[in-house]
Design a protein around this motif. Sequence first.
Motif, PDB file in Angstrom:
ATOM      1  N   ILE A  91       0.674  -1.285  -0.050  1.00 36.78           N
ATOM      2  CA  ILE A  91       0.085   0.013   0.101  1.00 36.78           C
ATOM      3  C   ILE A  91       0.900   1.430   0.003  1.00 36.78           C
ATOM      4  O   ILE A  91       1.832   1.276   0.624  1.00 36.78           O
ATOM      5  CB  ILE A  91      -0.869   0.040   1.034  1.00 36.78           C
ATOM      6  N   THR A  93       1.982   4.347   1.277  1.00 38.27           N
ATOM      7  CA  THR A  93       1.719   5.224   2.658  1.00 38.27           C
ATOM      8  C   THR A  93       2.058   6.717   2.551  1.00 38.27           C
ATOM      9  O   THR A  93       1.451   7.445   3.162  1.00 38.27           O
ATOM     10  CB  THR A  93       2.593   4.720   3.696  1.00 38.27           C
ATOM     11  N   GLU A 127      -1.987   8.172  -2.249  1.00 36.54           N
ATOM     12  CA  GLU A 127      -1.813   7.538  -0.938  1.00 36.54           C
ATOM     13  C   GLU A 127      -2.899   6.580  -0.624  1.00 36.54           C
ATOM     14  O   GLU A 127      -4.130   6.833  -1.015  1.00 36.54           O
ATOM     15  CB  GLU A 127      -1.688   8.477   0.355  1.00 36.54           C
ATOM     16  N   LYS A 128      -2.679   5.426  -0.098  1.00 38.14           N
ATOM     17  CA  LYS A 128      -3.640   4.217   0.093  1.00 38.14           C
ATOM     18  C   LYS A 128      -3.967   3.563  -0.921  1.00 38.14           C
ATOM     19  O   LYS A 128      -4.999   2.710  -0.840  1.00 38.14           O
ATOM     20  CB  LYS A 128      -4.892   5.022   1.060  1.00 38.14           C
ATOM     21  N   ASP A 129      -3.261   3.501  -2.048  1.00 40.84           N
ATOM     22  CA  ASP A 129      -3.745   2.752  -3.113  1.00 40.84           C
ATOM     23  C   ASP A 129      -2.931   1.527  -3.168  1.00 40.84           C
ATOM     24  O   ASP A 129      -1.908   1.530  -2.574  1.00 40.84           O
ATOM     25  CB  ASP A 129      -2.907   3.503  -4.592  1.00 40.84           C
ATOM     26  N   LYS A 130      -3.296   0.564  -3.451  1.00 42.00           N
ATOM     27  CA  LYS A 130      -2.843  -0.992  -3.293  1.00 42.00           C
ATOM     28  C   LYS A 130      -2.223  -1.121  -4.755  1.00 42.00           C
ATOM     29  O   LYS A 130      -2.626  -0.818  -5.492  1.00 42.00           O
ATOM     30  CB  LYS A 130      -4.022  -2.049  -3.206  1.00 42.00           C
TER      31      LYS A 130
END
Length: 150
Positions: A91, A93, A127-130
Amino acid sequence: MGRSQETTGKKEKTKQKIQKRKDKEEKKEMRKANSDKGKSLDDMMAYVDEYGNITDTPPDPKKKKVIKAEDIMLGVPSRDVEEEEAVRNGIITYFNDGKGYGFIKDLKSQESIFVHANELTNGPVKEKDKVTFEVANGKRGLSAVLVKKI
């Protein structure tokens, strides 16, 4: 009548010189009396035990360990590196679009890995993308390569 050529200062200096000579002779005699000359080699020998302490007793030959020269390793021992998965999941961050870098947290090992914008294969990330990625050694440590957004 004439006066003596020797003053009190000169008398004191000569007394001090004579006293120094006597002290020096006494020290020389003391060194000769306490000299280690004439002792045998065994009396002067010192040994080191297995704990690193200095002793006067020789080591026990029954406790002697035989070490082969081939068993001695010089340098840094090589670590057995585990073959990890080529493709990892993580992920994002932190990612700074202006500077073009960020960090990915690996889901398996929970370590933070550096990622550069040049390594993004399918567009920008937030941010927070897989993502999926591979790991390579960079200039300052691990860095992510072939980063794909899931």
